[in-house]
Enzyme design. Structure first.
Site, PDB file in Angstrom:
ATOM      1  N   GLU A  94      -4.550  -2.015 -13.003  1.00  0.00           N
ATOM      2  CA  GLU A  94      -3.189  -1.922 -14.102  1.00  0.00           C
ATOM      3  C   GLU A  94      -2.133  -2.735 -13.596  1.00  0.00           C
ATOM      4  O   GLU A  94      -1.815  -2.908 -12.618  1.00  0.00           O
ATOM      5  CB  GLU A  94      -3.060  -0.293 -14.213  1.00  0.00           C
ATOM      6  CG  GLU A  94      -3.940   0.510 -14.783  1.00  0.00           C
ATOM      7  CD  GLU A  94      -3.557   1.840 -14.880  1.00  0.00           C
ATOM      8  OE1 GLU A  94      -4.255   2.593 -15.775  1.00  0.00           O
ATOM      9  OE2 GLU A  94      -2.911   2.379 -14.001  1.00  0.00           O
ATOM     10  N   CYS A 107       5.173  -5.882 -12.991  1.00  0.00           N
ATOM     11  CA  CYS A 107       4.755  -5.200 -11.896  1.00  0.00           C
ATOM     12  C   CYS A 107       2.929  -5.421 -11.602  1.00  0.00           C
ATOM     13  O   CYS A 107       2.568  -5.108 -12.543  1.00  0.00           O
ATOM     14  CB  CYS A 107       5.012  -3.710 -12.158  1.00  0.00           C
ATOM     15  SG  CYS A 107       4.358  -2.565 -10.781  1.00  0.00           S
ATOM     16  N   CYS A 114      -6.402   1.698  -3.246  1.00  0.00           N
ATOM     17  CA  CYS A 114      -5.606   1.601  -2.351  1.00  0.00           C
ATOM     18  C   CYS A 114      -6.195   1.990  -1.007  1.00  0.00           C
ATOM     19  O   CYS A 114      -6.833   3.125  -0.699  1.00  0.00           O
ATOM     20  CB  CYS A 114      -4.308   2.141  -2.543  1.00  0.00           C
ATOM     21  SG  CYS A 114      -2.910   1.561  -1.160  1.00  0.00           S
ATOM     22  N   CYS A 118      -0.784   7.477   0.936  1.00  0.00           N
ATOM     23  CA  CYS A 118       0.547   8.370   0.632  1.00  0.00           C
ATOM     24  C   CYS A 118       0.162   9.538  -0.120  1.00  0.00           C
ATOM     25  O   CYS A 118      -0.519   9.275  -1.387  1.00  0.00           O
ATOM     26  CB  CYS A 118       1.522   7.249   0.066  1.00  0.00           C
ATOM     27  SG  CYS A 118       1.575   5.937   1.172  1.00  0.00           S
ATOM     28  N   CYS A 121       1.234   9.624  -4.061  1.00  0.00           N
ATOM     29  CA  CYS A 121       1.112   8.397  -5.038  1.00  0.00           C
ATOM     30  C   CYS A 121      -0.571   8.505  -5.713  1.00  0.00           C
ATOM     31  O   CYS A 121      -1.529   8.890  -5.099  1.00  0.00           O
ATOM     32  CB  CYS A 121       0.810   7.083  -4.303  1.00  0.00           C
ATOM     33  SG  CYS A 121       0.702   5.477  -5.243  1.00  0.00           S
ATOM     34  N   CYS A 339       6.143   4.228 -11.368  1.00  0.00           N
ATOM     35  CA  CYS A 339       5.866   4.035  -9.815  1.00  0.00           C
ATOM     36  C   CYS A 339       5.069   5.119  -9.354  1.00  0.00           C
ATOM     37  O   CYS A 339       5.314   6.253  -9.651  1.00  0.00           O
ATOM     38  CB  CYS A 339       7.088   4.092  -8.959  1.00  0.00           C
ATOM     39  SG  CYS A 339       8.186   2.871  -9.033  1.00  0.00           S
TER      40      CYS A 339
HETATM   41  N1  SAH Z   1       1.949  -0.102  -1.207  1.00  0.00           N
HETATM   42  C1  SAH Z   1       2.974  -0.753  -1.742  1.00  0.00           C
HETATM   43  C2  SAH Z   1       3.121  -1.053  -3.138  1.00  0.00           C
HETATM   44  C3  SAH Z   1       3.009  -0.018  -4.062  1.00  0.00           C
HETATM   45  S1  SAH Z   1       4.764   0.051  -4.701  1.00  0.00           S
HETATM   46  C4  SAH Z   1       4.207  -0.012  -1.170  1.00  0.00           C
HETATM   47  O1  SAH Z   1       3.815   1.227  -0.916  1.00  0.00           O
HETATM   48  O2  SAH Z   1       5.123  -0.293  -1.373  1.00  0.00           O
HETATM   49  C5  SAH Z   1       4.919   1.500  -5.380  1.00  0.00           C
HETATM   50  C6  SAH Z   1       6.350   2.198  -5.221  1.00  0.00           C
HETATM   51  O3  SAH Z   1       6.285   3.553  -5.614  1.00  0.00           O
HETATM   52  C7  SAH Z   1       6.447   2.497  -3.501  1.00  0.00           C
HETATM   53  O4  SAH Z   1       7.834   2.591  -2.960  1.00  0.00           O
HETATM   54  C8  SAH Z   1       5.874   3.924  -3.420  1.00  0.00           C
HETATM   55  O5  SAH Z   1       6.450   4.633  -2.452  1.00  0.00           O
HETATM   56  C9  SAH Z   1       6.328   4.470  -4.840  1.00  0.00           C
HETATM   57  N2  SAH Z   1       6.015   5.622  -5.121  1.00  0.00           N
HETATM   58  C10 SAH Z   1       4.512   5.947  -5.119  1.00  0.00           C
HETATM   59  N3  SAH Z   1       4.267   7.112  -5.794  1.00  0.00           N
HETATM   60  C11 SAH Z   1       5.340   7.411  -6.511  1.00  0.00           C
HETATM   61  C12 SAH Z   1       5.666   8.569  -7.272  1.00  0.00           C
HETATM   62  N4  SAH Z   1       4.578   9.589  -7.337  1.00  0.00           N
HETATM   63  N5  SAH Z   1       6.930   8.613  -7.707  1.00  0.00           N
HETATM   64  C13 SAH Z   1       7.767   7.787  -7.358  1.00  0.00           C
HETATM   65  N6  SAH Z   1       7.582   6.682  -6.436  1.00  0.00           N
HETATM   66  C14 SAH Z   1       6.434   6.575  -6.156  1.00  0.00           C
END
Ligand code: SAH
Length: 346
Positions: A94, A107, A114, A118, A121, A339
């Site tokens: 996506e 984006c 992945c 985390c 996420c 995000c």
């Molecule tokens: N793997 C990379 C790219 C993903 S960026 C990274 O971790 O930076 C996606 C961003 O959204 C990251 O800062 C991640 O920590 C954040 N994120 C992930 N899940 C989220 C959620 N449920 N709500 C808000 N931010 C989230």
């Protein structure tokens, strides 16, 4: 069989020129085809209207163009657009177009699924299937550039590598895609308008500094205390904060470019005074700013956005220490485009 033919976009311009020379044609033909493939984003050899039919047939006999296809497109009530993109092997990633008053940000994803885990996420629930190729990353950008022109009457202005995947775990292909995005033969975009976001892979952060990359770096920090960070981002056990810090100091020494820390504040996880103090301390190591991101719930209820008071406390203490802090509202929540929500629900 189509699969046996090589993807023509895996060739460099020099290789394309050599191909034509070997066919007894002019090397210049390679430049022409290269331009069709990259600047003009041709999806098929038939698109190359100023190339002779004979040449187009020759290309079709030898190569394929593994272009992505936008499978479904959803538009949010706030203008955000989410593309589900089908790759040549049927897998889906996506990408999201985020419009603001005077910008359009793309984006984009760097991996299918992945490799990190985390807990907050949605993408981490899809296991990593494979890395995206440089042209698959580039195509996502082109698709959003086209949509931006169509819906907002302006070209794409910014790119963030904040879609699915961990860009530093697919570093070589991400770099190749960015080279194409920034080169005059591609989109000619300034690298200053590109942000690569990482959970923090120290070895690669150092490599990026050595490679003198010109784009910006964002780090998804979420906690500056190892025990807390390992709890919510388990890979932190292997890449602890001390190593991350060292790599960021190295980055700044070489590039002199500030780092952005992305940070979500959750109730009962990182909303205590000692969490704030640890972040303030971490921010003192390297010039930086902090983006506090709103949490986008991903169903299970384990994580909840902290109270406003906790966010106010973070802002107060950061600002008192002269650290720039922004609070980022989520976009595209109603279509699961915010995000951490990208998970191929469809
Ligand atoms: N793997 C990379 C790219 C993903 S960026 C990274 O971790 O930076 C996606 C961003 O959204 C990251 O800062 C991640 O920590 C954040 N994120 C992930 N899940 C989220 C959620 N449920 N709500 C808000 N931010 C989230």
């Amino acid at each position: 069989m189509a699969q046996q033919k090589k993807d023509i976009r895996a060739l460099t311009k020099e290789q394309l020129r050599t191909f034509f020379e070997k066919q007894g044609d002019k090397a210049f033909r390679g430049n022409q085809v290269y331009e069709w493939l990259w600047s003009k984003g041709a999806h098929s050899f038939e698109d190359m209207t100023n190339v002779s039919l004979e040449t187009r047939e020759l290309l079709a006999e030898n190569f394929v163009i593994n272009h992505i296809k936008v499978d479904t497109m959803q538009r949010s009530s706030d203008g955000t657009v989410k593309n589900a993109v089908r790759l040549y092997d049927g897998l889906i990633v996506e990408s999201v177009l985020i419009p603001t008053a005077n910008r359009t940000t793309a984006c984009v994803s760097s991996q299918v699924g992945c490799s990190l885990d985390c807990k907050f996420c949605a993408t981490s629930r899809l296991k990593r299937m494979r890395n995206l190729n440089p042209d698959e990353i580039y195509d996502q950008v082109i698709a959003i550039d086209n949509e931006s022109r169509l819906y907002f009457d302006r070209p794409l202005s910014n790119i963030v590598f904040m879609g699915m995947g961990e860009p530093l775990m697919n570093y070589n292909n991400v770099i190749k895609a960015i080279d194409k995005i920034t080169s005059p033969e591609g989109l000619g975009m300034s690298p200053k308008r590109i942000v690569v976001s990482t959970s923090g892979v120290p070895k690669i952060i150092k490599k990026m500094a050595d490679d003198a990359v010109k784009f910006n770096l964002a780090v998804s920090l979420h906690s500056a205390i190892d025990e807390v960070r390992t709890e919510i981002m388990p890979f932190n056990e292997h890449f602890p904060l001390a190593d991350l810090r060292e790599s960021l100091e190295y980055w700044y020494a070489k590039t002199e470019r500030k780092i952005t820390y992305e940070y979500v504040v959750w109730k009962g996880i990182n909303d205590r005074q000692k969490d704030i103090d640890a972040l303030v301390q971490f921010c003192k190591y390297v010039p930086c700013k902090v983006n506090i991101i709103e949490y986008n719930p991903i169903d299970d209820g384990q994580f909840q956005q902290a109270d406003n008071q906790a966010i106010e406390d973070y802002i107060y203490h950061l600002e008192k220490n002269r650290i720039v802090v922004n609070v980022r509202r989520s976009r595209g929540k109603d279509i699961d485009a915010a995000c951490g929500q990208l998970a191929n629900k469809s």
